[in-house]
Design an enzyme around this catalytic site. Structure first.
Site, PDB file in Angstrom:
ATOM      1  N   HIS A  53      -6.268  -7.104  -0.724  1.00 44.68           N
ATOM      2  CA  HIS A  53      -6.448  -5.670  -0.962  1.00 44.68           C
ATOM      3  C   HIS A  53      -5.657  -5.221  -2.182  1.00 44.68           C
ATOM      4  O   HIS A  53      -4.597  -5.771  -2.496  1.00 44.68           O
ATOM      5  CB  HIS A  53      -6.009  -4.881   0.276  1.00 44.68           C
ATOM      6  CG  HIS A  53      -6.712  -5.337   1.520  1.00 44.68           C
ATOM      7  ND1 HIS A  53      -6.168  -6.281   2.375  1.00 44.68           N
ATOM      8  CD2 HIS A  53      -7.929  -5.007   2.026  1.00 44.68           C
ATOM      9  CE1 HIS A  53      -7.013  -6.499   3.373  1.00 44.68           C
ATOM     10  NE2 HIS A  53      -8.089  -5.745   3.187  1.00 44.68           N
ATOM     11  N   ASP A  66      -2.751 -10.267  -2.861  1.00 40.96           N
ATOM     12  CA  ASP A  66      -3.283  -9.888  -1.548  1.00 40.96           C
ATOM     13  C   ASP A  66      -4.776  -9.578  -1.710  1.00 40.96           C
ATOM     14  O   ASP A  66      -5.227  -9.198  -2.791  1.00 40.96           O
ATOM     15  CB  ASP A  66      -2.541  -8.641  -1.055  1.00 40.96           C
ATOM     16  CG  ASP A  66      -2.855  -8.284   0.379  1.00 40.96           C
ATOM     17  OD1 ASP A  66      -2.051  -8.632   1.260  1.00 40.96           O
ATOM     18  OD2 ASP A  66      -3.905  -7.639   0.624  1.00 40.96           O
ATOM     19  N   ASP A 120      -4.399 -12.943   2.997  1.00 41.28           N
ATOM     20  CA  ASP A 120      -5.667 -12.511   3.595  1.00 41.28           C
ATOM     21  C   ASP A 120      -6.856 -12.802   2.677  1.00 41.28           C
ATOM     22  O   ASP A 120      -7.967 -12.332   2.930  1.00 41.28           O
ATOM     23  CB  ASP A 120      -5.618 -11.022   3.994  1.00 41.28           C
ATOM     24  CG  ASP A 120      -4.952 -10.141   2.966  1.00 41.28           C
ATOM     25  OD1 ASP A 120      -4.643 -10.640   1.865  1.00 41.28           O
ATOM     26  OD2 ASP A 120      -4.737  -8.946   3.253  1.00 41.28           O
ATOM     27  N   HIS A 165       0.818  -1.221   0.000  1.00 43.38           N
ATOM     28  CA  HIS A 165       0.000   0.000   0.000  1.00 43.38           C
ATOM     29  C   HIS A 165       0.852   1.273   0.000  1.00 43.38           C
ATOM     30  O   HIS A 165       0.318   2.368  -0.112  1.00 43.38           O
ATOM     31  CB  HIS A 165      -0.938   0.020   1.214  1.00 43.38           C
ATOM     32  CG  HIS A 165      -1.988  -1.046   1.178  1.00 43.38           C
ATOM     33  ND1 HIS A 165      -2.832  -1.216   0.100  1.00 43.38           N
ATOM     34  CD2 HIS A 165      -2.327  -2.014   2.073  1.00 43.38           C
ATOM     35  CE1 HIS A 165      -3.657  -2.239   0.342  1.00 43.38           C
ATOM     36  NE2 HIS A 165      -3.355  -2.743   1.535  1.00 43.38           N
TER      37      HIS A 165
HETATM   38 ZN   LIG Z   1      -4.206  -7.139   2.460  1.00 44.79          ZN
END
Ligand SMILES: [Zn+2]
Length: 600
Positions: free
Chosen positions: A447, A445, A534, A411
């Site tokens: 996200h 991931d 995740d 991120h």
């Molecule tokens: Zn994540």
């Protein structure tokens, strides 16, 4: 009896007896003029060196091979430095160089035994190069190859990535490589390798003591300073495909897994300091141990030490202002509570507030990623791990590598941190690899990998692909939409595959195949997988439904691309299943990769 010719090896300590005096003068006659034109003084000095070790700082050790009539059939001249604890093989002269056999093999084995007995960290030697770029003469190069092939059989290989082989002048058209034999310590678990600082001291000693007249001090400094990697990088095997024995304790016959077929594993060592103890902060140190516990016993992994890298790559992917705000956290008092950015004065980027907490909001995308004095050391070390993993793949030492790190990084954009991420380790690995070819980053991931997307958005040499929960509903909310496809030269080199609903294993594989098709069409030289776990069923930060078998199948699909791959650990927070899922992914990845490379 070896090869029909009898010979004996003995050590010559002095020239007191007539027999020794005779053999030493034969050695002096036989010494070929090969290394940088220093020979006449050196050759004449051998007798002196045998008698006066202190004056020369090196102790000189001479082994001779003699036939049944005491004729000299080969010799090895070795120097030992007891301060710096290393041996230098000045010369090994023999009629034949066959590993394990003949005069040459026997002499070198004797030299290795001696170095081991002296507790040397290894044997250094100069060998003329086998690369056309620095040795134009084809027949000379052929001889050099034979010699390097011979030493490589014992694990001795040239030191890579330094300027040791810099010509001393226009006439020096074939400068030697510096070869290092670690005396077979390489396979030992967690062996530190040749440390940079030790290597620097040793190289200085070799150059100043042996070549004082030839090497000006600036030349010595230049060569010493060029030793930047820690541990020093050793050239991958070129002539023999080495095998490593299986770990002890395995049942049945000893299985051999080739070194390059194992996953090189780089595990972060100083992450525990970055521990936010607030309730609900799921990005915790136990994530690493949960994974390590499940994979460290597997023979499919080969643990390798972390190398330290300069900030160069980090500066290529991050803005100095971000690095400054992260570094500034080092000044916080150790017992101070973590600082969470809570205001984001983004409209006045030209007027940064004096207050650190407020200013941090300039460079952050959320309110739940705190700053404290351990953020920088931990995130910086994670980048070292990712670069170590990338370096192994870039230089052909491994074809699969895994940087098991935290905090995660995907991120972190050029100028902002957030989402538990501070420095983008996956992007650092890709940036490093991009010096050697085209790179694809596949972010799996849960996200969106907004960091890599933003960092490489204008580039067509690094493809970024991400599969993730839809940003309408999921972090980071502002990026990860399908219509973000790249800009300028990078147009078409970013692919987002957001899922509007929860995906199970089968649904996920359908999307993954689209992602892999894009990677395949791009035809990269290297692949970086930003491995978030995740996507697992039950993860507190996501709503996908993957189980261990799904991670295994995903691994097979990625491995089947057959692209040298660096895996960097990103998210994944359900520590009850993290280890099993990571293990399953790598089982699949290795299996898919091997099947693919055998089919080729
Ligand atoms: Zn994540």
């Amino acid at each position: 009896m070896v090869g029909g010719t009898m010979f004996r090896i003995r050590r010559v300590h002095d020239t007191v007896t007539e027999r020794n005096a005779r053999v030493v003068s034969r050695v002096q006659e036989m010494l070929p003029n090969r290394i940088r034109g220093i020979q006449s003084a050196f050759v004449a000095g051998i007798v002196d060196q045998l008698h006066n070790p202190v004056e020369h700082l090196f102790r000189t050790i001479l082994f001779v091979a003699e036939d049944e009539k005491n004729n000299l059939s080969g010799f090895a001249l070795l120097s030992h430095d007891s301060n710096l604890k290393f041996c230098l093989l000045d010369y090994l002269v023999a009629s034949s160089l066959v590993p394990g056999r003949g005069v040459g093999g026997a002499l070198y084995q004797r030299v290795r035994e001696e170095a081991t007995k002296l507790r040397a960290i290894g044997i250094f030697m100069e060998c003329l190069p086998d690369d056309q770029a620095i040795c134009a003469d084809a027949s000379l190069r052929d001889q050099n190859r034979k010699r390097l092939r011979f030493y490589e059989r014992y694990g001795a290989r040239p030191i890579d990535g330094t300027r040791y082989e810099t010509p001393l002048g226009p006439d020096d058209d074939c400068p030697p490589l510096l070869v290092f034999d670690d005396l077979s310590r390489e396979g030992e678990n967690g062996a530190p390798g040749l440390k940079r600082n030790a290597a620097r001291r040793i190289v200085r000693a070799i150059l100043t003591r042996k070549y004082a007249e030839l090497c000006p001090p600036q030349f010595v400094d230049m060569v010493v300073d060029s030793f930047g990697d820690d541990p020093v990088r050793i050239r991958p095997p070129r002539y023999h495909s080495g095998t490593v024995p299986a770990a002890s304790g395995s049942e049945g016959a000893v299985q051999q897994i080739r070194r390059e077929d194992r996953v090189a594993l780089v595990v972060i060592d100083s992450h525990e300091i970055h521990h936010i103890r607030e309730r609900g902060y799921v990005e915790s140190p136990v994530r690493i141990s949960a994974i390590l516990r499940k994979i460290e016993l597997s023979r499919a992994f080969l643990r390798v030490p972390i190398r330290h890298y300069s900030d160069e790559i980090i500066r290529r992917i991050h803005d100095p202002a971000l690095l400054a705000i992260l570094r500034e956290s080092l000044k916080m008092a150790p017992d101070q509570d973590p600082v969470y950015p809570y205001v984001f004065p983004i409209h006045h980027a030209d007027r940064p507030p004096a207050d650190y907490t407020v200013r941090a909001g300039y460079y952050c995308i959320d309110t739940f990623t705190p700053l404290h004095p351990n953020v920088w050391p931990a995130a910086r070390r994670a980048v070292d791990c990712a670069l170590t993993a990338a370096g192994l793949v870039a230089h052909g030492e491994s074809r699969l590598s895994y940087a098991l790190v935290r905090p995660p990084g995907h991120h972190a954009e050029r100028k902002v941190f957030g989402g538990f991420c501070y420095l983008n380790s996956s992007a650092a690995a890709a940036e490093y690899l991009s010096d050697g070819g085209h790179v694809a980053i596949l972010d799996v991931d849960f996200h969106h990998g907004n960091g890599q997307q933003e960092i490489f958005y204008n580039r067509n040499d690094v493809l970024t692909v991400s599969i993730h929960g839809h940003p309408h509903f999921q972090y980071p909310y502002f990026a990860g939409f399908e219509d973000e496809t790249g800009e300028g030269k990078g147009e078409g080199y970013n692919l987002n595959l957001p899922a509007t609903k929860s995906l199970d294993g089968e649904g996920y594989r359908r999307v993954l195949k689209r992602a892999l098709k894009r990677v395949y069409d791009f035809d990269p030289d290297f692949l970086v997988v930003a491995l978030g776990l995740d996507t697992a069923r039950g993860d507190p930060t996501g709503n996908f439904l993957l189980r261990a078998d799904d991670f295994r199948e995903n691994g097979v699909l990625v491995g089947a691309l057959g692209i040298p791959t660096v895996v960097v650990q990103e998210g994944g927070y359900d520590t009850r299943v993290l280890g099993a899922n990571a293990r399953a992914f790598f089982d699949g990845l290795s299996g898919g990769f091997l099947a693919r490379s055998r089919a080729r």
